[in-house]
Design a protein around this motif. Structure first.
Motif, mmCIF file in Angstrom:
data_model
loop_
_atom_site.group_PDB
_atom_site.id
_atom_site.type_symbol
_atom_site.label_atom_id
_atom_site.label_comp_id
_atom_site.label_asym_id
_atom_site.label_seq_id
_atom_site.Cartn_x
_atom_site.Cartn_y
_atom_site.Cartn_z
ATOM 1 N N LEU A 78 -0.898 -10.517 7.700
ATOM 2 C CA LEU A 78 0.176 -10.026 6.611
ATOM 3 C C LEU A 78 0.261 -10.617 5.449
ATOM 4 N N PHE A 79 -0.251 -11.881 5.286
ATOM 5 C CA PHE A 79 -0.341 -12.694 3.790
ATOM 6 C C PHE A 79 -1.229 -11.837 2.881
ATOM 7 N N ASN A 80 -2.327 -11.004 3.505
ATOM 8 C CA ASN A 80 -3.117 -10.654 2.512
ATOM 9 C C ASN A 80 -3.742 -8.949 3.270
ATOM 10 N N LEU A 84 -8.194 -6.006 3.906
ATOM 11 C CA LEU A 84 -8.421 -4.656 5.063
ATOM 12 C C LEU A 84 -9.099 -3.539 3.966
ATOM 13 N N ALA A 85 -8.486 -3.243 3.156
ATOM 14 C CA ALA A 85 -9.016 -2.292 1.994
ATOM 15 C C ALA A 85 -10.401 -2.650 1.347
ATOM 16 N N THR A 86 -10.729 -3.957 1.144
ATOM 17 C CA THR A 86 -11.970 -4.421 0.955
ATOM 18 C C THR A 86 -12.706 -4.514 2.007
ATOM 19 N N VAL A 87 -12.545 -4.565 3.251
ATOM 20 C CA VAL A 87 -13.487 -4.411 4.227
ATOM 21 C C VAL A 87 -13.877 -3.106 4.409
ATOM 22 N N THR A 113 7.010 -12.895 12.925
ATOM 23 C CA THR A 113 6.394 -12.084 11.753
ATOM 24 C C THR A 113 7.129 -10.707 11.861
ATOM 25 N N HIS A 114 6.678 -9.711 10.948
ATOM 26 C CA HIS A 114 7.036 -8.547 11.072
ATOM 27 C C HIS A 114 6.544 -7.562 12.136
ATOM 28 N N THR A 115 5.706 -8.135 12.722
ATOM 29 C CA THR A 115 5.217 -7.379 14.193
ATOM 30 C C THR A 115 6.148 -7.416 15.328
ATOM 31 N N ALA A 116 7.170 -8.306 15.126
ATOM 32 C CA ALA A 116 8.042 -8.813 16.115
ATOM 33 C C ALA A 116 9.156 -7.524 16.273
ATOM 34 N N ALA A 117 9.381 -6.806 15.207
ATOM 35 C CA ALA A 117 10.360 -5.752 15.263
ATOM 36 C C ALA A 117 9.956 -4.469 15.957
ATOM 37 N N GLY A 118 8.642 -4.450 16.316
ATOM 38 C CA GLY A 118 8.135 -3.273 16.853
ATOM 39 C C GLY A 118 7.735 -2.047 15.996
ATOM 40 N N ARG A 119 7.804 -2.181 14.889
ATOM 41 C CA ARG A 119 7.508 -1.318 13.940
ATOM 42 C C ARG A 119 6.210 -1.320 13.131
ATOM 43 N N VAL A 120 5.752 -2.512 12.988
ATOM 44 C CA VAL A 120 4.611 -2.769 11.936
ATOM 45 C C VAL A 120 3.496 -2.911 13.151
ATOM 46 N N ASP A 121 2.461 -1.911 12.950
ATOM 47 C CA ASP A 121 1.224 -1.917 13.757
ATOM 48 C C ASP A 121 -0.272 -2.138 13.039
ATOM 49 N N LEU A 122 -0.632 -3.371 13.076
ATOM 50 C CA LEU A 122 -1.727 -3.866 12.377
ATOM 51 C C LEU A 122 -2.882 -3.109 12.261
ATOM 52 N N SER A 123 -3.078 -2.479 13.615
ATOM 53 C CA SER A 123 -4.283 -1.731 13.680
ATOM 54 C C SER A 123 -4.270 -0.282 12.998
ATOM 55 N N ALA A 124 -2.832 0.327 12.927
ATOM 56 C CA ALA A 124 -2.680 1.413 12.413
ATOM 57 C C ALA A 124 -2.976 1.204 10.765
ATOM 58 N N ILE A 125 -2.480 0.165 10.267
ATOM 59 C CA ILE A 125 -2.528 -0.338 9.003
ATOM 60 C C ILE A 125 -4.235 -0.389 8.628
ATOM 61 N N ALA A 126 -4.734 -0.908 9.478
ATOM 62 C CA ALA A 126 -6.313 -1.095 9.255
ATOM 63 C C ALA A 126 -6.956 0.242 9.398
ATOM 64 N N GLY A 128 -5.569 2.961 8.342
ATOM 65 C CA GLY A 128 -4.883 3.788 7.061
ATOM 66 C C GLY A 128 -5.781 3.015 5.878
ATOM 67 N N ALA A 129 -6.264 1.778 5.909
ATOM 68 C CA ALA A 129 -6.975 1.162 4.951
ATOM 69 C C ALA A 129 -8.412 1.882 4.880
ATOM 70 N N GLY A 130 -8.990 2.367 5.826
ATOM 71 C CA GLY A 130 -10.215 2.973 5.841
ATOM 72 C C GLY A 130 -11.006 2.337 6.846
ATOM 73 N N ILE A 131 -10.543 1.433 7.956
ATOM 74 C CA ILE A 131 -11.401 0.818 9.032
ATOM 75 C C ILE A 131 -11.267 1.774 10.173
ATOM 76 N N ASP A 132 -12.077 2.532 10.700
ATOM 77 C CA ASP A 132 -12.047 3.793 11.494
ATOM 78 C C ASP A 132 -11.999 3.080 12.845
ATOM 79 N N ASN A 133 -12.604 1.822 13.082
ATOM 80 C CA ASN A 133 -12.818 1.330 14.463
ATOM 81 C C ASN A 133 -11.488 0.185 14.500
ATOM 82 N N ALA A 134 -10.196 0.587 14.540
ATOM 83 C CA ALA A 134 -9.476 -0.431 14.795
ATOM 84 C C ALA A 134 -8.369 -0.246 15.777
ATOM 85 N N PHE A 135 -8.236 -1.181 16.729
ATOM 86 C CA PHE A 135 -7.500 -0.751 17.918
ATOM 87 C C PHE A 135 -6.451 -1.919 18.311
ATOM 88 N N THR A 136 -5.704 -1.637 19.285
ATOM 89 C CA THR A 136 -4.653 -2.540 19.730
ATOM 90 C C THR A 136 -4.845 -2.932 21.161
#
Length: 204
Positions: A78-80, A84-87, A113-126, A128-136
């Motif tokens: 979440l700091f950076n 994900l976009a660069t990857v 962290t922001h993920t504790a609220a249940g709204r922020v999905d880091l694999s979905a963000i990944a 969205g940034a263009g990493i097709d193989n991103a899962f939870t």
């Protein structure tokens, strides 16, 4: 649903042999030190929040023939998020990213962290940034399956491991500091790659 990060680390460690690992600060340091003792020299410990996956990407670019594993955290990623976009744009074929998501900054006492609220999905963000193989991975079984897939992938692969916030009790502390860790890791890369990175000391 959450599960033990230490148990997940043991599953991942059992699959590693010649890979190089970059990991973050906090309790994950001592847990990885004990979960995968055969990977100690091949692991760069105690990297700053926001730097783990970028450092792993740089290593993946520099050693394209070798599998690189980023052991990032929810707080660190979440700091950076721009990393994900660069990857995604670079599409390294040898980078496997694990994000330990315990929904807290554990190393400073557990603020959420922001993920504790249940709204922020880091694999979905990944994705969205263009990493097709991103899962939870919601279970250890799912995590282990993603480790197998990620270590065999021919493009960037990311799995968010939804772990609990319980530090593994009774494990051995890692006593080396960050400077010593750096030299151990670099000398391991030099020895296994047959290259010189830092060279001899100018005071020898």
């Amino acid at each position: 649903m959450s599960y033990s990060r230490f148990e997940a680390m043991k599953l991942l460690g059992a699959r590693l042999e010649t890979e190089l690992v970059i990991l973050s600060l906090g309790g994950a340091v001592d847990e990885w030190y004990n979960a995968a003792p055969h990977m100690r020299e091949a692991s760069l410990f105690q990297q700053q929040l926001g730097c783990v996956t970028p450092e792993a990407l740089g290593l993946a670019a520099g050693l394209p023939h070798r599998r690189i594993v980023s052991l990032d955290t929810d707080g660190g990623l979440l700091f950076n998020l721009g990393a994900l976009a660069t990857v995604a744009n670079e599409q390294p074929e040898n980078l496997f990213i694990v994000v330990w998501d315990n929904e807290q900054y554990q190393s400073i006492g557990g603020p959420r962290t922001h993920t504790a609220a249940g709204r922020v999905d880091l694999s979905a963000i990944a994705r969205g940034a263009g990493i097709d193989n991103a899962f939870t991975a919601q279970t250890l079984e799912e995590f282990d399956a993603h480790c197998a897939a990620g270590l065999a992938a021919t493009g960037p692969y990311l799995v968010v491991a939804k772990t609990d916030g319980i530090l593994e009790p009774g494990i051995r502390r890692k006593h080396s500091d960050g400077r010593e860790d750096k030299y151990i890791f670099v000398r391991h890369v030099e020895a296994t790659e047959g290259i010189s990175i830092m060279g001899p000391s100018e005071h020898n």
